[in-house]
Design a protein around this motif. Structure first.
Motif, PDB file in Angstrom:
ATOM      1  N   THR A  28       0.824  -1.208   0.000  1.00 41.35           N
ATOM      2  CA  THR A  28       0.000   0.000   0.000  1.00 41.35           C
ATOM      3  C   THR A  28       0.861   1.263   0.000  1.00 41.35           C
ATOM      4  OG1 THR A  28      -0.062   0.054   2.423  1.00 41.35           O
ATOM      5  CG2 THR A  28      -1.797  -1.200   1.300  1.00 41.35           C
ATOM      6  N   GLY A  29       2.177   1.071   0.205  1.00 40.98           N
ATOM      7  CA  GLY A  29       3.057   2.223   0.309  1.00 40.98           C
ATOM      8  C   GLY A  29       3.034   2.847   1.691  1.00 40.98           C
ATOM      9  N   LEU A  30       2.293   2.219   2.611  1.00 43.57           N
ATOM     10  CA  LEU A  30       2.186   2.704   3.984  1.00 43.57           C
ATOM     11  C   LEU A  30       2.926   1.763   4.926  1.00 43.57           C
ATOM     12  CD1 LEU A  30      -1.625   3.587   3.977  1.00 43.57           C
ATOM     13  CD2 LEU A  30       0.283   5.183   3.758  1.00 43.57           C
ATOM     14  N   PRO A  31       3.252   2.202   6.144  1.00 43.48           N
ATOM     15  CA  PRO A  31       3.960   1.333   7.099  1.00 43.48           C
ATOM     16  C   PRO A  31       3.161   0.075   7.420  1.00 43.48           C
ATOM     17  CG  PRO A  31       4.005   3.617   7.823  1.00 43.48           C
ATOM     18  CD  PRO A  31       3.038   3.558   6.683  1.00 43.48           C
ATOM     19  N   GLU A  32       3.849  -0.946   7.882  1.00 45.76           N
ATOM     20  CA  GLU A  32       3.173  -2.179   8.278  1.00 45.76           C
ATOM     21  C   GLU A  32       2.425  -1.947   9.582  1.00 45.76           C
ATOM     22  OE1 GLU A  32       4.187  -6.845   9.292  1.00 45.76           O
ATOM     23  OE2 GLU A  32       5.589  -5.646   8.100  1.00 45.76           O
ATOM     24  N   LEU A  33       1.270  -2.564   9.679  1.00 46.81           N
ATOM     25  CA  LEU A  33       0.353  -2.328  10.791  1.00 46.81           C
ATOM     26  C   LEU A  33       0.991  -2.538  12.164  1.00 46.81           C
ATOM     27  CD1 LEU A  33      -2.623  -1.516  11.037  1.00 46.81           C
ATOM     28  CD2 LEU A  33      -3.201  -3.939  11.134  1.00 46.81           C
ATOM     29  N   THR A  34       1.702  -3.648  12.351  1.00 46.92           N
ATOM     30  CA  THR A  34       2.231  -3.976  13.682  1.00 46.92           C
ATOM     31  C   THR A  34       3.492  -3.193  14.046  1.00 46.92           C
ATOM     32  OG1 THR A  34       3.425  -5.857  12.730  1.00 46.92           O
ATOM     33  CG2 THR A  34       1.252  -6.296  13.682  1.00 46.92           C
ATOM     34  N   GLU A  35       4.062  -2.455  13.083  1.00 51.68           N
ATOM     35  CA  GLU A  35       5.305  -1.735  13.356  1.00 51.68           C
ATOM     36  C   GLU A  35       5.144  -0.221  13.345  1.00 51.68           C
ATOM     37  OE1 GLU A  35       8.782  -3.043  11.354  1.00 51.68           O
ATOM     38  OE2 GLU A  35       8.111  -5.109  11.210  1.00 51.68           O
ATOM     39  N   ALA A  36       4.006   0.255  12.881  1.00 50.91           N
ATOM     40  CA  ALA A  36       3.810   1.691  12.725  1.00 50.91           C
ATOM     41  C   ALA A  36       3.659   2.397  14.077  1.00 50.91           C
ATOM     42  CB  ALA A  36       2.573   1.954  11.870  1.00 50.91           C
ATOM     43  N   GLU A  37       4.202   3.592  14.171  1.00 51.36           N
ATOM     44  CA  GLU A  37       4.056   4.390  15.390  1.00 51.36           C
ATOM     45  C   GLU A  37       2.706   5.107  15.412  1.00 51.36           C
ATOM     46  OE1 GLU A  37       7.407   6.990  15.740  1.00 51.36           O
ATOM     47  OE2 GLU A  37       8.723   5.384  16.431  1.00 51.36           O
ATOM     48  N   ILE A  38       2.105   5.255  14.231  1.00 51.20           N
ATOM     49  CA  ILE A  38       0.774   5.857  14.120  1.00 51.20           C
ATOM     50  C   ILE A  38      -0.104   4.893  13.323  1.00 51.20           C
ATOM     51  CG2 ILE A  38      -0.585   7.832  13.340  1.00 51.20           C
ATOM     52  CD1 ILE A  38       1.960   9.505  13.376  1.00 51.20           C
ATOM     53  N   VAL A  39      -1.278   4.596  13.836  1.00 47.79           N
ATOM     54  CA  VAL A  39      -2.204   3.687  13.140  1.00 47.79           C
ATOM     55  C   VAL A  39      -3.568   4.356  13.016  1.00 47.79           C
ATOM     56  CG1 VAL A  39      -3.490   1.518  13.265  1.00 47.79           C
ATOM     57  CG2 VAL A  39      -1.066   1.563  13.856  1.00 47.79           C
ATOM     58  N   ILE A  40      -4.092   4.328  11.804  1.00 52.74           N
ATOM     59  CA  ILE A  40      -5.435   4.815  11.515  1.00 52.74           C
ATOM     60  C   ILE A  40      -6.317   3.594  11.280  1.00 52.74           C
ATOM     61  CG2 ILE A  40      -6.857   6.141   9.910  1.00 52.74           C
ATOM     62  CD1 ILE A  40      -4.265   7.671   9.144  1.00 52.74           C
ATOM     63  N   SER A  41      -7.497   3.579  11.879  1.00 56.05           N
ATOM     64  CA  SER A  41      -8.390   2.435  11.708  1.00 56.05           C
ATOM     65  C   SER A  41      -9.772   2.892  11.281  1.00 56.05           C
ATOM     66  CB  SER A  41      -8.488   1.633  13.013  1.00 56.05           C
ATOM     67  OG  SER A  41      -9.323   0.506  12.849  1.00 56.05           O
ATOM     68  N   GLY A  42     -10.357   2.154  10.340  1.00 59.75           N
ATOM     69  CA  GLY A  42     -11.706   2.459   9.873  1.00 59.75           C
ATOM     70  C   GLY A  42     -12.657   1.327  10.200  1.00 59.75           C
ATOM     71  N   GLY A  43     -13.861   1.676  10.670  1.00 58.03           N
ATOM     72  CA  GLY A  43     -14.839   0.657  11.034  1.00 58.03           C
ATOM     73  C   GLY A  43     -16.044   0.652  10.125  1.00 58.03           C
ATOM     74  N   ARG A  44     -17.159   0.168  10.672  1.00 57.97           N
ATOM     75  CA  ARG A  44     -18.388   0.075   9.893  1.00 57.97           C
ATOM     76  C   ARG A  44     -18.847   1.451   9.400  1.00 57.97           C
ATOM     77  NH1 ARG A  44     -21.860  -4.150  10.270  1.00 57.97           N
ATOM     78  NH2 ARG A  44     -21.050  -4.729  12.330  1.00 57.97           N
ATOM     79  N   GLY A  45     -18.465   2.486  10.131  1.00 62.27           N
ATOM     80  CA  GLY A  45     -18.851   3.832   9.743  1.00 62.27           C
ATOM     81  C   GLY A  45     -18.242   4.318   8.439  1.00 62.27           C
ATOM     82  N   MET A  46     -17.276   3.564   7.884  1.00 67.56           N
ATOM     83  CA  MET A  46     -16.679   3.946   6.597  1.00 67.56           C
ATOM     84  C   MET A  46     -17.658   3.743   5.441  1.00 67.56           C
ATOM     85  SD  MET A  46     -13.789   5.155   7.368  1.00 67.56           S
ATOM     86  CE  MET A  46     -13.202   5.386   5.680  1.00 67.56           C
ATOM     87  N   LYS A  47     -18.706   2.939   5.676  1.00 62.95           N
ATOM     88  CA  LYS A  47     -19.822   2.736   4.732  1.00 62.95           C
ATOM     89  C   LYS A  47     -19.490   1.915   3.498  1.00 62.95           C
ATOM     90  CE  LYS A  47     -22.283   6.906   6.127  1.00 62.95           C
ATOM     91  NZ  LYS A  47     -22.926   8.178   5.670  1.00 62.95           N
ATOM     92  N   GLY A  48     -18.224   1.673   3.210  1.00 65.15           N
ATOM     93  CA  GLY A  48     -17.875   0.880   2.042  1.00 65.15           C
ATOM     94  C   GLY A  48     -16.383   0.890   1.778  1.00 65.15           C
ATOM     95  N   PRO A  49     -15.884  -0.099   0.996  1.00 64.74           N
ATOM     96  CA  PRO A  49     -14.436  -0.191   0.747  1.00 64.74           C
ATOM     97  C   PRO A  49     -13.862   0.988  -0.013  1.00 64.74           C
ATOM     98  CG  PRO A  49     -15.660  -1.646  -0.719  1.00 64.74           C
ATOM     99  CD  PRO A  49     -16.640  -1.147   0.286  1.00 64.74           C
ATOM    100  N   GLU A  50     -14.690   1.622  -0.843  1.00 66.82           N
ATOM    101  CA  GLU A  50     -14.190   2.737  -1.654  1.00 66.82           C
ATOM    102  C   GLU A  50     -13.802   3.945  -0.817  1.00 66.82           C
ATOM    103  OE1 GLU A  50     -18.564   3.241  -1.068  1.00 66.82           O
ATOM    104  OE2 GLU A  50     -17.241   1.568  -1.608  1.00 66.82           O
ATOM    105  N   ASN A  51     -14.314   4.024   0.395  1.00 66.42           N
ATOM    106  CA  ASN A  51     -14.053   5.207   1.219  1.00 66.42           C
ATOM    107  C   ASN A  51     -12.748   5.142   2.007  1.00 66.42           C
ATOM    108  OD1 ASN A  51     -16.455   6.535   0.453  1.00 66.42           O
ATOM    109  ND2 ASN A  51     -17.627   5.322   1.915  1.00 66.42           N
ATOM    110  N   TYR A  52     -12.073   3.996   1.977  1.00 65.35           N
ATOM    111  CA  TYR A  52     -10.812   3.893   2.704  1.00 65.35           C
ATOM    112  C   TYR A  52      -9.707   4.736   2.065  1.00 65.35           C
ATOM    113  CZ  TYR A  52     -12.291   0.508   6.160  1.00 65.35           C
ATOM    114  OH  TYR A  52     -12.899  -0.090   7.224  1.00 65.35           O
ATOM    115  N   VAL A  53      -9.959   5.238   0.861  1.00 66.46           N
ATOM    116  CA  VAL A  53      -8.947   6.089   0.206  1.00 66.46           C
ATOM    117  C   VAL A  53      -8.681   7.347   1.018  1.00 66.46           C
ATOM    118  CG1 VAL A  53      -9.400   5.228  -2.126  1.00 66.46           C
ATOM    119  CG2 VAL A  53     -10.725   7.171  -1.250  1.00 66.46           C
TER     120      VAL A  53
END
Length: 286
Positions: free
Chosen positions: A157-182
């Protein structure tokens, strides 16, 4: 050294140990008083990687280097390490909580007839014995017979790996769909954050399982966790509640995640995320 604590190395498959090994070796050092050795099964161990393991606290590194160790195949790895364990008799064996190590240490324990504590949240030495504490949830048993059907390279993804990142952003059901993770990925690129998801989002097919944070996914402990549209189900909290700072954004003021959040915003994430991203850009351009 006799009765050493061993740490199995999780690497990036390019010749370097992952940053999570610093935590594994650090905990083993605390418990053993410094009698820690790293064990690295790889087809190519880089010199910088060996030095890094030493810098993290390993007093000795066992390198099992063979072309047969890549790609990872438990049928090859387990007998090789089990033979070394039989010869050297380490006091305990530690490994990080990753997809590969979850399977490997379980098979190794079965081969050795040794006890296994997975997903431990605390460890201590009591009367010369290692005592591990872990929460108990409903588990699943692996299939008795397994075989490698296909090997796929994960698309970066060009982003840091989940378990090693110092900052993590998480999206839940409120994202409404896969297209919104952009919009989360756009923020991640600005602040150098990894992007994960809740189980609800993964179960809905919006994100691959490797991005799932929680008791049945990845366990993380970043300096900063930003949750958008994440309600805060107990199994998700089990995977991120040790984050240093927790920020939650949700339209529901009664969302459970607000109970553990250091900062909470009751608002529409689709308004908050773009605004935060622009503010991050402004601050970082100074």
């Amino acid at each position: 050294m006799a009765n050493a604590f061993w740490c199995i190395v999780e690497d990036d498959r390019k010749g370097s140990p992952k940053k999570v090994m610093a935590e594994v070796i650090g905990e083993a050092t605390r418990l053993s008083g410094g009698n820690v050795e790293a064990v690295w099964l790889t087809d190519k161990a880089g010199d910088d990687g060996l030095k890094q393991l030493g810098a993290w606290g390993a007093t000795k590194v066992w390198v099992l280097e063979n072309a047969a160790f890549a790609p990872y195949m438990p049928e090859v790895w387990v007998p090789a390490l089990a033979e070394l364990v039989a010869k050297e008799s380490p006091k305990a064996i530690f490994a990080p909580v990753t997809s590969r190590m979850r399977e490997f240490v379980a098979r190794l324990a079965a081969k050795l007839g040794a006890g296994l504590s997975a997903d431990s949240v605390a460890m201590a030495m009591e009367g010369g014995q290692l005592v591990a504490t872990r929460p108990v949830y409903a588990g699943k048993i692996p299939a008795a017979r397994m075989k490698l059907v296909e090997r796929r390279e994960e698309v970066s993804t060009g982003l840091p790996e989940l378990t090693e990142a110092e900052i993590v952003i998480s999206g839940g059901r409120g994202m409404k769909g896969p297209e919104n993770y952009v919009i989360l990925e756009a923020m991640g690129k600005v602040i150098g954050a990894a992007v994960g998801a809740s189980r609800a989002a993964v179960d809905a097919g919006w994100r691959p399982h490797r991005f799932q944070i929680g008791q049945t996914g990845r366990t993380i402990s970043p300096k900063l966790y930003l949750g958008f549209g994440v309600s805060g189900a107990i199994q998700h909290l089990a995977g991120m509640r040790t984050s240093k700072i927790i920020v939650a954004v949700n339209k529901d003021p009664e969302a459970p995640i607000f109970k553990i959040a250091d900062y909470g915003i009751v608002a529409d994430l689709f308004e908050v995320v773009p605004a935060l991203t622009e503010e991050f850009k402004r601050l970082l351009e100074k």
